[in-house]
Design an enzyme around this catalytic site. Structure first.
Site, PDB file in Angstrom:
ATOM      1  CD  GLU A   1      69.017 -91.423  95.240  1.00 19.62           C
ATOM      2  OE1 GLU A   1      70.008 -90.937  95.761  1.00 19.62           O
ATOM      3  OE2 GLU A   1      68.715 -92.616  95.338  1.00 19.62           O
TER       4      GLU A   1
ATOM      5  N   GLY B   1      72.235 -92.621 106.463  1.00 21.39           N
ATOM      6  CA  GLY B   1      72.182 -91.947 107.752  1.00 21.39           C
ATOM      7  C   GLY B   1      73.607 -91.675 108.220  1.00 21.39           C
TER       8      GLY B   1
ATOM      9  CG  MET C   1      68.981-100.000 104.664  1.00 20.71           C
ATOM     10  SD  MET C   1      67.193 -99.807 104.763  1.00 20.71           S
ATOM     11  CE  MET C   1      66.666-101.499 105.024  1.00 20.71           C
ATOM     12  CD  GLU C   2      69.964-100.093  99.690  1.00 19.80           C
ATOM     13  OE1 GLU C   2      70.729 -99.121  99.901  1.00 19.80           O
ATOM     14  OE2 GLU C   2      68.786-100.106 100.082  1.00 19.80           O
TER      15      GLU C   2
ATOM     16  CG  ASP D   1      68.580 -90.435 108.105  1.00 24.20           C
ATOM     17  OD1 ASP D   1      68.309 -90.761 106.944  1.00 24.20           O
ATOM     18  OD2 ASP D   1      69.175 -91.206 108.890  1.00 24.20           O
TER      19      ASP D   1
END
Ligand code: ADE
Length: 255
Positions: free
Chosen positions: A20, A86, A196-197, A220
Site C-alpha cells: 500500500e 475484515g 489490528m491497529e 474479507d
C-alpha cells in the site's frame, strides 16, 4: 533535523502493508529515509504537502510505537491511516471501503474492575476520529471510488462510515466473527469492520492531541475464507484504493 522546507508540520500517512505504501512512495518528491525505532520513515512531498510515510507494522503495540515515533520524532500534527479490514457489519462487503468514525479495542477486557471494552483510566471504550479530517477522508474515498476508482472486480463498492474494532487477532472464522459482532453489538458497539491497529493509533493521537483519520478497504468477511487471495487483493485492489484516496485527500486539505 529539518523535516521540510515547505511546512513545519508534516502529515503522517500510515500504511499497514508495504504494497500500500509503494504507490505513494513512487510519487514522493525529494524522498529522504530516516530509520528510527527499527522502522523506516520516508520524508518528502506529495502533492505539495510535507508528508512522512510509515508502515504501522502489525498489531496494536507496533502501531502505537510507530504513531508515537511519528509525533515525537517527526513532529507530525495530522495522521491518516490506510489499510485493509475484515467486514463484520451487515452489508459491509469485500471491495467496500470503511472510513472510521470511532474505534474500539475488541480484545480489551479489564472486567470486573472496569466495564468490558473500557480502556482503564480513560473512562471510555471508544476513541473518535477527528471529525474534520474524517469528513475530508470520507469525501476523498467517495470521490476516489466514484471516479472510476472502483475496481472492475467490485464495480458497486460502497463507502461506509462508522465504528471499527481493533485487536491483536486476525479474525478468520465464521463462528468467531459472528460471536465478535454479537458481543460487541450486545455492549452497544455497532461495529462495521475489524482490523489490528486503528484503535491503538487513535489512543496515541488522543493522548497527544493529534487529529487522526483512518480508512480501510474490506479485504474479507473475517470468516473461514478470510486468508484466501489476501496478497492478490492487497496488490490489485487495496493498494490502488489507498493511493487514489490519499491523493484526493491531500489535494483537499487546507494548508
Ligand atoms: N485485516 C484484514 N482482514 C482482517 C481480519 N479478518 N481480521 C483482522 N484484521 C484484518
Amino acid at each position: 533535523m529539518s523535516i521540510s522546507s515547505t511546512s513545519p508540520t508534516p502529515i503522517a500517512i500510515l500504511s499497514a502493508l508495504l504494497q500500500e505504501q509503494q504507490g505513494l512512495m513512487e510519487l514522493l518528491h525529494q524522498p529522504h529515509k530516516v530509520t528510527h525505532a527499527g522502522r523506516d520513515f520516508w520524508l518528502g512531498e506529495l502533492h505539495g504537502r510535507s508528508v512522512v510515510l510509515a508502515l504501522s507494522k502489525i498489531g496494536k503495540v507496533a502501531a502505537a510505537t510507530t504513531a508515537t515515533a511519528l509525533i515525537e520524532r517527526f513532529g507530525v500534527r495530522r495522521m491518516v491511516f490506510t489499510g485493509v479490514a475484515g467486514g463484520l457489519g451487515a452489508g459491509v462487503n469485500v471491495g467496500d471501503v470503511v472510513v472510521a468514525s470511532e474505534f474500539v479495542q475488541h480484545d480489551l477486557d479489564a472486567s470486573p474492575l472496569f466495564p468490558r471494552y473500557e480502556v482503564p483510566l480513560y473512562g471510555r471504550a471508544r476513541f473518535e476520529g477527528d471529525a474534520a479530517l474524517t469528513a475530508l477522508l470520507f469525501n476523498a474515498a467517495s470521490a476516489a471510488l466514484g471516479d472510476g476508482g472502483a475496481s472492475a472486480a467490485f464495480p458497486v463498492a460502497r463507502v461506509h462510515r462508522g465504528l471499527i474494532a481493533s485487536g491483536d487477532r486476525f479474525v478468520s472464522g465464521a463462528g468467531e466473527s459472528r460471536s465478535l459482532h454479537a458481543t460487541l453489538t450486545g455492549a452497544g458497539h455497532q461495529v462495521l469492520a475489524v482490523e489490528m491497529e486503528g484503535a491503538a493509533v487513535a489512543q496515541v493521537c488522543l493522548d497527544y492531541g493529534v487529529p487522526f483519520a483512518a480508512v480501510r478497504t474490506i479485504s474479507d468477511r473475517a470468516d473461514d475464507s478470510a486468508h484466501v487471495d489476501f496478497p492478490r487483493f492487497i496488490e490489485q485492489v487495496a493498494s490502488r484504493y489507498a493511493h487514489a484516496i490519499v491523493e484526493k485527500l491531500l489535494v483537499s486539505l487546507e494548508p
